[in-house]
Design an enzyme around this catalytic site. Structure first.
Site, PDB file in Angstrom:
ATOM      1  N   ASP A 196       0.414  -7.619   1.064  1.00  0.00           N
ATOM      2  CA  ASP A 196       0.412  -6.078   1.437  1.00  0.00           C
ATOM      3  C   ASP A 196       2.344  -5.952   1.467  1.00  0.00           C
ATOM      4  OD1 ASP A 196       0.380  -3.436   1.614  1.00  0.00           O
ATOM      5  OD2 ASP A 196      -0.062  -3.629   3.950  1.00  0.00           O
ATOM      6  N   SER A 239       4.521   2.705   7.876  1.00  0.00           N
ATOM      7  CA  SER A 239       4.059   1.481   6.981  1.00  0.00           C
ATOM      8  C   SER A 239       5.199   1.172   6.091  1.00  0.00           C
ATOM      9  CB  SER A 239       3.052   1.862   6.028  1.00  0.00           C
ATOM     10  OG  SER A 239       1.772   1.887   6.639  1.00  0.00           O
ATOM     11  N   HIS A 280       0.805  -1.233   0.012  1.00  0.00           N
ATOM     12  CA  HIS A 280      -0.003   0.007  -0.046  1.00  0.00           C
ATOM     13  C   HIS A 280       0.909   1.291   0.135  1.00  0.00           C
ATOM     14  CE1 HIS A 280       0.440  -0.374   4.374  1.00  0.00           C
ATOM     15  NE2 HIS A 280       0.297   0.891   4.250  1.00  0.00           N
TER      16      HIS A 280
END
Length: 431
Positions: A308, A383, A276
């Site tokens: 992911d 992230s 992402h």
């Protein structure tokens, strides 16, 4: 960034509008035919579609119960009945809207002591809100080698460590609540451990030398920091419809250099991050936090939306030592961990936080990856950043954080089990 979910996936709540043709033409302007009912909750909205055509005017018989705007969107104000009418010339069409109460949310709360000694017990109790009769509570221990829990919520400590105790009940759907129990092997009377659930902190009284832990963390950070980078996602956007698109920075994430290959003029570096972080990019750039321009990355080498995870590459003459991965079989609840990343962006580039593994093999609803649950502080921008063990080895990729007023420091990193599966499925070299 996306996930760092509210589970940062940051989950935004919106009022949904559902289109439905529910109004019937009348044969006379003074007669209503085929009246129907629709319902809406207080505070929610539905959108009505009139079967008549032309310039339609909408009205409600009682705006204190339900309002309607020029587009036919009805909003429930309070419990009751209101007639919504659409009028176009001499034609009218009506429907009765029943505004109903919002069903109260059922939430489990757990009370009891979160600290026990080996061979000691604590009696947990679970209360469910907004119920007239309490359904059966089912108790479960995440690790029965550390502590067991019986059908009455009595937890018995077996060995020192951390264990997650879950209470579940079924009310139209299954609802759950989890807490973490610390089992300690402490016998001296002058050394106690106290932590009530409402405190959400550990208070340790006694002589503890943290010098070795501090020195270890500082040493690990010094060694690995150069391999932690920023990943900038640039996309073409326009300020107004019809204007030219401009390449602009859309979002920022973190990444780690895990492999390099010698090429003419320097090295090709491989960066592991989240899918992402690179999703929908027009261009990716790698950020080092210095005064140099960002380095434009090559195309995404491999990526998996399911896991992911993604790998991107760039070429540089910088001499950077890649990180190394740990052993997934050595990660246990209670282990100390270090997270490094870029929370909220590059203003806090390469921020370091410290915490503990809460659960080493967590599965989340709707997700395919296996996660390490931990309490090292992470935020949007973390992230794709690494989670290190106390040997300076990467044991996970930070990706999700639970955001809730009742939750503190529940973060998740994609485990090595998932990372290695991703590498092997894509024939990516590592370590």
């Amino acid at each position: 960034m996306k996930k760092i979910l509210i589970l940062i996936f940051l989950l935004a709540g919106v009022v949904g509008l559902t289109g439905c043709t529910i109004l019937t033409d009348t044969t006379s302007p003074d007669t209503q035919l085929g009246a129907e009912y629709v319902s809406v909750k207080v505070g929610s909205s539905i959108r009505l579609q009139a079967s008549i055509t032309g310039d339609i005017t909408w009205s409600s018989s009682d705006d204190t119960i339900a309002t309607v705007d020029e587009n036919g969107t009805v909003k429930g104000i309070k419990i009751g009945l209101a007639t919504i009418t659409a009028k176009s010339g001499i034609k009218t069409s009506s429907i009765i809207v029943s505004v109903e109460a919002v069903e109260p949310e059922h939430i489990i709360s757990i009370s009891g002591n979160q600290n026990i000694l080996v061979n000691g017990t604590t009696n947990l109790s679970a209360i469910i809100s907004n119920v007239t009769t309490t359904p059966q509570i089912f108790w479960e221990s995440s690790n029965e080698n550390v502590a067991t829990v019986d059908s009455n919520g009595v937890v018995t400590g077996l060995t020192a460590g951390l264990v997650t105790i879950k209470a579940s009940a079924y009310l139209e759907e299954t609802i759950t609540k989890e807490i973490i129990i610390l089992v300690s092997a402490i016998n001296d009377d002058d050394e106690t451990v106290n932590n009530e659930i409402n405190n959400k902190t550990y208070e340790i009284i006694g002589d503890i030398d943290l010098t070795d832990i501090n020195d270890t963390i500082v040493g690990i950070v010094d060694d690995v920091l150069p391999a932690i980078v920023g990943v900038s996602n640039y996309q073409y956007t326009s300020s107004f419809p019809g204007t030219s698109s401009v390449l602009q920075l859309n979002s920022v994430g973190s990444g780690m250099i895990f492999h390099r290959e010698a090429v003419s003029g320097g090295y090709r570096y491989y960066v592991l991050t989240n899918y992402h972080v690179v999703e929908d990019r027009s261009e990716l750039r790698i950020y080092f936090g210095d005064d140099e321009d960002e380095i434009i990355a090559e195309v995404t080498v491999q990526a998996s939306k399911t896991y992911d995870l993604a790998v991107v590459t760039f070429i540089s003459n910088k001499d950077i030592t890649p990180i190394t991965f740990g052993d997934p079989n050595t990660v246990d609840a209670g282990d100390f961990v270090i997270a490094i990343g870029n929370p909220t962006g590059y203003d806090f580039f390469r921020s370091v936080t410290f915490g503990m593994v809460s659960y080493n093999n967590r599965e989340l609803s709707g997700e395919s990856s296996i996660y390490i649950q931990h309490d090292a502080a992470i935020n949007p921008g973390n992230s794709g950043g690494p989670l290190f063990d106390m040997n300076g080895k990467v044991i996970g990729v930070n990706t999700i954080k639970i955001v809730d007023t009742d939750v503190e420091n529940i973060g998740f990193a994609i485990s090595l089990t998932t990372i290695f599966s991703f590498f092997e499925s894509k024939n990516i070299l590592y370590n």
